[in-house]
Design an enzyme around this catalytic site. Structure first.
Site: not given
Length: 509
Positions: A112-117, A136, A234
């Site tokens: 679940c990668a976006a936005p890529g941090g 994503d 989070c």
């Protein structure tokens, strides 16, 4: 801020924390926000960046390349940001990747990668070795994901915009490490983004819990024996945290929790009504204590939950492509592309490659560019993949990706059109200055650096162009533009002028 917290959230946290600790938790909302950046070691060594950093930084204890900066600083408005030397990231969000223990050469999935941090943090751990697959499901968010990977110079990433269940057949038992930074109710974001409170009131915690349950089950099928999953959210909700891990352990006996130290412990005592109605085994309940909670009233961060799950080394039925089989298949695939092409080195030598539709495309313009501009062939050891007129360097060892929605099948090299090759911005950002035969290095305080980032044409003397000692021809043509030896894009030099090739969508505003 505290007066605006949703009433149901306040009541829940009082029940979970108790009156005394809830008061401490509540006070954190009136404290100043914390701000962080992470040095991008794909492009710069940490010590080198710290030696020239214009910001007052202090170390984030749990992240080896993470640093706090003060609210008045503006790292997003500095040329170093546009050179991809760091990523602006909330400090507690750096913990999951640190706990994933990524090593160079591994195969890693950010589901679940976006936005890529976290994707770019994984890439820095891989150091351009191995395979990084980032996915994503939201097509609108994938654009930011692609841009951040390109900005930070990531060479070995595959970008997908796919439903995880559709990835199972392709990646069954393939990955050494998987990160699930799961969609969640976002309770840890309330101080950072007040809009999250309104979203919390509109969405059910159980809605997120259902998605998280599916993601964990799907990730388990894509993990190789002996591999590791890090699950993070989070949010503070036990339904989305401890309960997810306990249920997963009861359904997947091959997995165990790797205890995390240095943070608050998971709370098996919260696996109770009204928050959790399910019954869990004693093994699962005890294991949950080894998960981690990052609390905003106990450390400098917004808050996170992290669980580290390790699969045992046994191969079970259904692990198609796992362990040795997947690695042997990957090695065999190194000599062909995702659509049957030769390796990059061989394809350049032969001067042609097949496209995704099997039609031949000439690589001679790319080879000519490589000979003229590059001291080495940084992408030649990979598999060159051409989709239409667009050329990519795909990481070696990938399975066939047919049937998946692939946004980027690798490092985007550029386009081949009517006998010409146009290098991509991603190629420039992924190169090192030492790999280019023609380069211009501007000081960050040189006013031309800012003008370049704004898209302006520059006056540049030929003597300023750094050229390979063996090159005797004029500096005319493509030139890798750098800020203090760190690439930021392309320019075309001719007769004292540098035509700007910086993409309009990236320009300083």
């Amino acid at each position: 801020m505290t007066k605006q917290l949703p009433a149901l959230f306040r009541e829940k946290m009082i029940d979970l924390l108790g009156e005394n600790e809830f008061e401490q938790f509540l006070k954190s909302y009136d404290q100043p926000r914390t701000f962080g950046l992470r040095v991008n070691t794909v492009k710069v060594e940490k010590a080198d960046f710290l030696a020239k950093s214009p910001f007052a930084l202090s170390a984030v204890p749990w992240a080896s390349e993470g640093f706090y900066y003060e609210e008045g600083e503006r790292p997003g408005k500095h040329p170093y940001y546009h050179a991809g030397l760091y990523y602006i990231q909330e400090p507690s969000a750096m913990a999951p990747v640190e706990l994933l223990q990524v090593r160079p050469g591994e195969r890693v999935l950010d589901l679940c990668a976006a936005p890529g941090g976290k994707s770019t943090q994984i890439a820095a751990k891989l150091q351009s070795e191995g395979v990084l697959v980032v996915n994503d499901i939201h097509s609108d968010r994938v654009k930011a994901l692609v841009k951040n990977l390109e900005l930070l110079g990531v060479r070995n990433a595959i970008v997908l915009n796919e439903k995880p269940e559709r990835m199972l057949k392709v990646f069954q038992g393939y990955f050494d490490k998987i990160l699930i930074d799961a969609p969640c109710s976002g309770e840890g974001m309330f101080r950072k983004e007040e809009e999250m409170m309104h979203q919390w009131e509109r969405h059910s915690v159980q809605e997120f819990a259902s998605m998280q349950r599916e993601l964990l089950g799907q990730a388990a099928q894509m993990l190789a024996p002996g591999g590791m999953i890090v699950y993070s959210t989070c949010t503070f909700s036990p339904e989305e945290n401890e309960a997810q891990i306990a249920e997963f352990l009861d359904k997947h006996p091959a997995f165990d929790v790797v205890p995390v130290e240095g943070f608050g412990a998971g709370r098996p005592d919260w696996l109770r009504a009204p928050w959790c109605e399910e019954e869990f085994s004693d093994r699962a309940r005890e294991a949950v204590a080894g998960t981690a909670r990052l609390w905003p009233h106990r450390l400098r961060g917004e808050g996170h939950f992290v669980a580290v799950l390790r699969r045992d080394g046994a191969t079970v039925e259904g692990d198609a492509g796992s362990a040795g089989d997947a690695r042997d298949a990957g090695r065999a695939a190194d000599v062909v592309s995702a659509s049957g092409k030769r390796s990059g080195r061989e394809a350049l030598r032969k001067g042609r490659a097949e496209t995704s539709t099997r039609a031949a495309v000439s690589l001679e313009p790319l080879e000519a560019f490589s000979v003229e501009l590059l001291r080495s062939e940084p992408f030649a050891a990979e598999r060159l993949v051409c989709y239409g007129e667009h050329a990519y360097a795909s990481p070696a060892g990938l399975p066939e990706l047919h049937g998946l929605k692939v946004v980027r099948p690798g490092w985007y090299i550029g386009s081949l059109h009517r006998g010409r090759f146009e290098p991509s911005h991603a190629l420039a950002m992924g190169l090192r200055m030492r790999e280019a035969k023609r380069a211009l290095s501007l000081a960050s305080r040189d006013e031309r650096a800012l003008r370049y980032l704004k898209g302006e044409t520059l006056e540049v003397a030929e003597s300023e162009i750094i050229r390979d000692p063996e090159v005797t021809k004029a500096a005319k043509g493509y030139c890798l533009v750098c800020i203090e030896d760190h690439p930021v894009g392309w320019g075309k030099w001719h007769d004292g002028m540098l035509k700007n090739e910086y993409p309009p969508g990236w320009r300083w505003t």
